[in-house]
Design a protein around this motif. Structure first.
Motif, mmCIF file in Angstrom:
data_model
loop_
_atom_site.group_PDB
_atom_site.id
_atom_site.type_symbol
_atom_site.label_atom_id
_atom_site.label_comp_id
_atom_site.label_asym_id
_atom_site.label_seq_id
_atom_site.Cartn_x
_atom_site.Cartn_y
_atom_site.Cartn_z
ATOM 1 N N LEU A 1 4.006 5.724 -3.271
ATOM 2 C CA LEU A 1 5.246 6.398 -3.651
ATOM 3 C C LEU A 1 5.583 6.198 -5.130
ATOM 4 O O LEU A 1 6.019 7.132 -5.813
ATOM 5 C CB LEU A 1 6.404 5.893 -2.780
ATOM 6 C CG LEU A 1 6.364 6.322 -1.310
ATOM 7 C CD1 LEU A 1 7.421 5.593 -0.503
ATOM 8 C CD2 LEU A 1 6.540 7.836 -1.186
ATOM 9 N N ILE A 2 5.391 4.990 -5.636
ATOM 10 C CA ILE A 2 5.713 4.729 -7.047
ATOM 11 C C ILE A 2 4.808 5.549 -7.961
ATOM 12 O O ILE A 2 5.264 6.154 -8.938
ATOM 13 C CB ILE A 2 5.597 3.228 -7.351
ATOM 14 C CG1 ILE A 2 6.682 2.452 -6.594
ATOM 15 C CG2 ILE A 2 5.707 2.968 -8.857
ATOM 16 C CD1 ILE A 2 6.530 0.955 -6.676
ATOM 17 N N ARG A 3 3.528 5.581 -7.630
ATOM 18 C CA ARG A 3 2.598 6.360 -8.448
ATOM 19 C C ARG A 3 2.811 7.857 -8.268
ATOM 20 O O ARG A 3 2.489 8.646 -9.159
ATOM 21 C CB ARG A 3 1.153 6.002 -8.084
ATOM 22 C CG ARG A 3 0.733 4.593 -8.481
ATOM 23 C CD ARG A 3 -0.790 4.431 -8.362
ATOM 24 N NE ARG A 3 -1.247 4.675 -6.994
ATOM 25 C CZ ARG A 3 -1.452 3.719 -6.093
ATOM 26 N NH1 ARG A 3 -1.214 2.450 -6.419
ATOM 27 N NH2 ARG A 3 -1.872 4.025 -4.874
ATOM 28 N N VAL B 1 9.441 -3.578 -8.605
ATOM 29 C CA VAL B 1 9.443 -2.144 -8.915
ATOM 30 C C VAL B 1 9.826 -1.983 -10.381
ATOM 31 O O VAL B 1 10.833 -2.535 -10.829
ATOM 32 C CB VAL B 1 10.439 -1.391 -8.022
ATOM 33 C CG1 VAL B 1 10.493 0.086 -8.397
ATOM 34 C CG2 VAL B 1 10.060 -1.563 -6.552
ATOM 35 N N PRO B 2 9.047 -1.246 -11.165
ATOM 36 C CA PRO B 2 9.365 -1.088 -12.588
ATOM 37 C C PRO B 2 10.759 -0.484 -12.784
ATOM 38 O O PRO B 2 11.156 0.449 -12.086
ATOM 39 C CB PRO B 2 8.275 -0.137 -13.093
ATOM 40 C CG PRO B 2 7.170 -0.240 -12.095
ATOM 41 C CD PRO B 2 7.817 -0.517 -10.781
ATOM 42 N N SER C 1 2.882 12.813 -1.718
ATOM 43 C CA SER C 1 3.081 11.971 -2.887
ATOM 44 C C SER C 1 1.886 12.078 -3.823
ATOM 45 O O SER C 1 0.728 11.944 -3.399
ATOM 46 C CB SER C 1 3.263 10.509 -2.460
ATOM 47 O OG SER C 1 3.460 9.689 -3.579
ATOM 48 N N GLY C 2 2.159 12.333 -5.087
ATOM 49 C CA GLY C 2 1.095 12.409 -6.075
ATOM 50 C C GLY C 2 0.491 13.772 -6.249
ATOM 51 O O GLY C 2 -0.419 13.953 -7.068
ATOM 52 N N ARG D 1 0.831 -1.209 0.000
ATOM 53 C CA ARG D 1 0.000 0.000 0.000
ATOM 54 C C ARG D 1 0.864 1.256 0.000
ATOM 55 O O ARG D 1 0.694 2.154 -0.839
ATOM 56 C CB ARG D 1 -0.905 -0.010 1.229
ATOM 57 C CG ARG D 1 -1.767 1.253 1.396
ATOM 58 C CD ARG D 1 -2.301 1.346 2.818
ATOM 59 N NE ARG D 1 -1.215 1.486 3.785
ATOM 60 C CZ ARG D 1 -1.359 1.269 5.101
ATOM 61 N NH1 ARG D 1 -2.533 0.903 5.589
ATOM 62 N NH2 ARG D 1 -0.325 1.414 5.902
ATOM 63 N N ASP D 2 1.824 1.324 0.928
ATOM 64 C CA ASP D 2 2.640 2.533 1.061
ATOM 65 C C ASP D 2 3.566 2.720 -0.139
ATOM 66 O O ASP D 2 3.730 3.837 -0.655
ATOM 67 C CB ASP D 2 3.470 2.468 2.344
ATOM 68 C CG ASP D 2 2.619 2.662 3.596
ATOM 69 O OD1 ASP D 2 1.414 2.956 3.457
ATOM 70 O OD2 ASP D 2 3.162 2.513 4.708
ATOM 71 N N ALA D 3 4.189 1.624 -0.595
ATOM 72 C CA ALA D 3 5.123 1.739 -1.715
ATOM 73 C C ALA D 3 4.415 2.124 -3.002
ATOM 74 O O ALA D 3 4.962 2.889 -3.816
ATOM 75 C CB ALA D 3 5.885 0.430 -1.892
#
Length: 790
Positions: free
Chosen positions: A129-131, A177-178, A148-149, A124-126
């Motif tokens: 951050l990625i988005r 992670v991409p 974030s975001g 959920r948290d990561a």
């Protein structure tokens, strides 16, 4: 062994005993940590959180609690502690989009057992951050705002580091992670680097100068992205790998490091946040020194002096002192985590003799110049092995790079010195002497032939032949490295080839001649059949520390001679030379001599004496006989030893490593020389005997774990003796003392633990006299212990 190496060893021994400037000790640092932990608990609110009112870094719900909990967990507190369990539950149930809060929370999830709930919280948290990383936002692309975001182009390098830290933690837990994310982040940080190598808080903002804190943030972030984007570089052994952006950043940080951990107000740099970032660079890079400055020691010295009586540290940007206190704990704990290995930068081998200062020069990365030794073709090999091993034993484990220029004490920050390359090793006499001294003081040298290089293999073997009178052989399948550690070789489908050189008691040098484990470590191929290379590296480390004796940075079993003490008496001791392995651990006697000098003002004059040559005369009060193999004493040798004992000398005999082969030969020789010995040697000396007393008080008797496993439940000491004319004339131990005198815990030894062996032998020689002066903690107290995962 060549005479030139012997002479060089004596020079290095003398150099290594030089005193160093006073600094915060490991004990003082631990006391500071304990006080800081107590302070954090006192600041906990009735709802079990640390959510004080704070108007900075908007939207960081749960962030203050996360930092306090993270610091306490890193300091060894249990997540089941009734004070922390409710706080963890609060974090798990409290969604947030605050980048600082998310970055720290993800570090917490990585420390916890990976249950479904924990993995869910991490995902959920990561994902937030990625988005939430900015894309297509000009200079802000690849960075984060407070939230974030959030839209717009507002960002800072400080906020961005926490976003990357959170995503990195998720990847370490197994989240995919991409690659695009890492590429975006790396490009952003490189684009924002000043040509001088530094970073500021916001790019192209003249009111924000370049600072050590922001530069450390930039370098640490690029070390993370390097693992995901450049791991395959250098695999084909074309020379050392360099990362120009990291090189420039490391140089800037080194050139400006005097500004770190000082009371000088550096413009727009927060000292505690800077130390947190510096610790990350130090751990990631493996370097102990920045511009000749020990980064951890400097930071620890400053923090110990800045700590307030209530355990807190002065706030750097608000009245909330638990923020700075948490950062201080993280620096002190993570920066002093036990070291798996020191990776040797032997590029100085072609740069002449060590510098006068004996200090390591910081090298961020090497060039690919073919004239330079290829010591760093896989720059992340040991770093990745350390991270993997730490996860397996549930303990933070670091790594380090040391230069041939560094003092030998730096080599002992870790139990293993790692050499990798694909060329023959070309070292000077003094450099080889330093390696020899490191091993004699208890260390192990581990070599990896990059790309299975035959040149490296032959060079490593030749080096061992010059240093020690032993030979390399295939490590047997029943070796304790394979059978007595966390990962059993018998279960491996792909069994790596391992050669080793032993003194008959412990491994001195280990060579990985083919299979190229370093390549696997570099690529983080820790699953499938390649995982066995990680398990092998982990096993070697666990063997070197006897599975549990992990020393924090600053803790040491080395004992240096206190030159301020003047010896008041001399004890001449003969080391009996015979045809066999009579001297497996010469370093133990140098260490014991320093113990007796420091504690009892006694000069121990140790001299090798050939038995039967007529030199074991009345000048010697004691003689010592040890070994690891069967041996025979001829009539002349037995006659001289017998005469020595019956003339008033004391003979000390111990089986190095608890060797049963030596024991059989020794008991046969003793019975031949002293017919009354047979019955006496069948009995152990009573635990009330004087050799177990120090100043009239009994000493603690502890055995190594391996000894207890092999010998069963041991109650009290097992030393035996032969009494002649009313005095104890022969002291005999089937259990090891000789390896124990060296001080380094190692597996596979049937004998007393190092503190007991040291104290027992010192008692025998000094008559049980109490200490007359302070000495190194390691002589009287076991090294810091941390039980690994069962």
């Amino acid at each position: 062994m060549h005479v030139r190496v012997i002479a060089a060893v004596m020079f290095v021994v003398a150099l290594s005993l030089c005193s160093r400037a006073s600094a915060a000790t490991a004990q003082e640092i631990q006391q500071a940590i304990d006080r800081a932990k107590a302070y954090l608990y006192k600041q906990q609110l009735p709802d079990h959180t640390w959510e004080y009112a704070f108007d900075g870094h908007g939207g960081q719900k749960s962030g203050q609690t996360a930092l306090a909990v993270y610091a306490l967990l890193c300091a060894g507190e249990s997540p089941q502690d009734p004070r922390l369990a409710p706080a963890l539950e609060y974090l798990r149930k409290s969604p947030t989009t605050g980048v600082y809060a998310l970055g720290i929370r993800c570090q917490i999830w990585l420390l916890l057992p990976p249950t479904a709930e924990v993995r869910g919280a991490m995902n959920r948290d990561a994902n937030v951050l990625i988005r939430g990383v900015k894309r297509g936002a000009g200079d802000a692309s690849g960075f984060y705002d407070y939230i974030s975001g959030g839209g717009g182009t507002t960002y800072s390098h400080s906020r961005a580091q926490y976003g990357v830290l959170g995503v990195w933690a998720a990847d370490q837990m197994g989240m995919q992670v991409p690659r695009e994310y890492w590429g975006l982040v790396e490009k952003a940080w490189i684009d924002h680097q000043d040509p001088s190598g530094g970073w500021n808080y916001i790019y192209k903002r003249g009111d924000y100068p370049l600072t050590p804190g922001m530069t450390a943030v930039g370098v640490a972030t690029l070390f993370i992205t390097q693992d995901y984007l450049h791991a395959a570089e250098g695999l084909n052994c074309g020379g050392n790998i360099r990362n120009p952006a990291i090189d420039r950043g490391m140089k800037w940080l080194s050139d400006n490091f005097e500004k770190v951990a000082t009371d000088e107000k550096y413009p727009r740099d927060l000292p505690y946040s800077t130390l947190y970032s510096v610790e990350r660079v130090g751990v990631a890079s493996g370097y102990k020194y920045f511009n000749g400055i020990d980064w951890y020691q400097k930071g620890a010295d400053w923090l110990v002096k800045k700590q307030k009586t209530d355990g807190s540290f002065p706030s750097e940007m608000s009245d909330i002192k638990h923020y700075t206190t948490g950062l201080a704990i993280l620096f002190l704990i993570r920066g002093s985590s036990p070291l798996l290995m020191n990776k040797l930068d032997y590029s100085a081998a072609r740069a002449g003799p060590p510098s006068a200062e004996g200090a390591e020069r910081p090298r961020a990365a090497s060039t690919d110049d073919t004239d330079e030794p290829h010591w760093n073709q896989r720059p992340r090999d040991v770093a990745n092995l350390a991270r993997w091993t730490g996860r397996q034993i549930e303990r933070e484990v670091n790594w380090q790079i040391v230069s041939l220029d560094a003092p030998v004490e730096d080599f002992h920050d870790a139990p293993i010195l790692y050499l990798a390359g694909n060329q023959k090793l070309e070292l000077s006499d003094a450099q080889e002497a330093k390696l020899k001294l490191f091993v004699e003081q208890g260390g192990i040298i581990l070599g990896n032939a990059d790309c299975g290089s035959a040149n490296f293999v032959s060079g490593f073997k030749a080096l061992g032949g010059r240093l020690f009178p032993y030979e390399f052989a295939a490590m047997p399948d029943n070796h304790v490295i394979y059978t007595n550690q966390q990962f059993a070789r018998a279960k491996w489908k792909n069994k790596p080839s391992v050669l080793s050189m032993s003194n008959g008691a412990r491994e001195l040098m280990i060579l990985l001649p083919d299979g190229d484990p370093g390549r696997t470590w570099q690529m983080q191929q820790s699953s499938g059949v390649r995982e066995e290379f990680f398990q092998l590296g982990g096993n070697i480390f666990l063997y070197a520390v006897d599975k549990k004796n992990l020393r924090r940075r600053g803790d040491s079993f080395l004992v240096s001679k206190n030159e301020k003490i003047t010896a008041e008496k001399t004890i001449p001791l003969a080391r009996i030379v015979y045809s066999g392995n009579w001297n497996p651990e010469p370093g133990g006697w140098r260490r014991l001599a320093n113990v007796l000098h420091n504690e009892n003002a006694i000069k121990l004059a140790v001299e090798p004496v050939k038995a039967g040559a007529g030199k074991l005369g009345g000048q010697f009060k004691f003689a010592h006989l040890t070994g690891t193999m069967p041996f025979n004493l001829d009539d002349a040798e037995q006659a001289e030893i017998k005469k020595f004992v019956r003339s008033g000398g004391t003979l000390i005999v111990d089986a190095a490593a608890g060797s049963t082969a030596f024991t059989a030969s020794a008991e046969a020789a003793l019975e031949a020389m002293f017919p009354e010995a047979k019955d006496q040697l069948a009995q152990v000396l009573p635990p009330t005997h004087a050799i177990y007393q120090r100043g009239g008080k009994p000493i603690d008797i502890e055995y190594r774990t391996f000894a207890r496993a092999k010998l069963g439940s041991l109650k009290g000491p097992q030393v035996r003796g032969i009494t002649l004319g009313g005095r104890l004339a022969v002291i005999y131990s089937r259990e090891d003392l000789s390896v124990g005198l060296v001080g380094q815990p190692v597996d596979g030894i049937i004998g007393y633990d190092p503190p007991t062996a040291t104290r027992l032998m010192a008692n025998i020689l000094s008559g049980g006299a109490p200490a007359r002066s302070a000495t190194t903690k390691a002589t009287t107290k076991a090294t810091t212990k941390a039980t690994t995962k069962k």
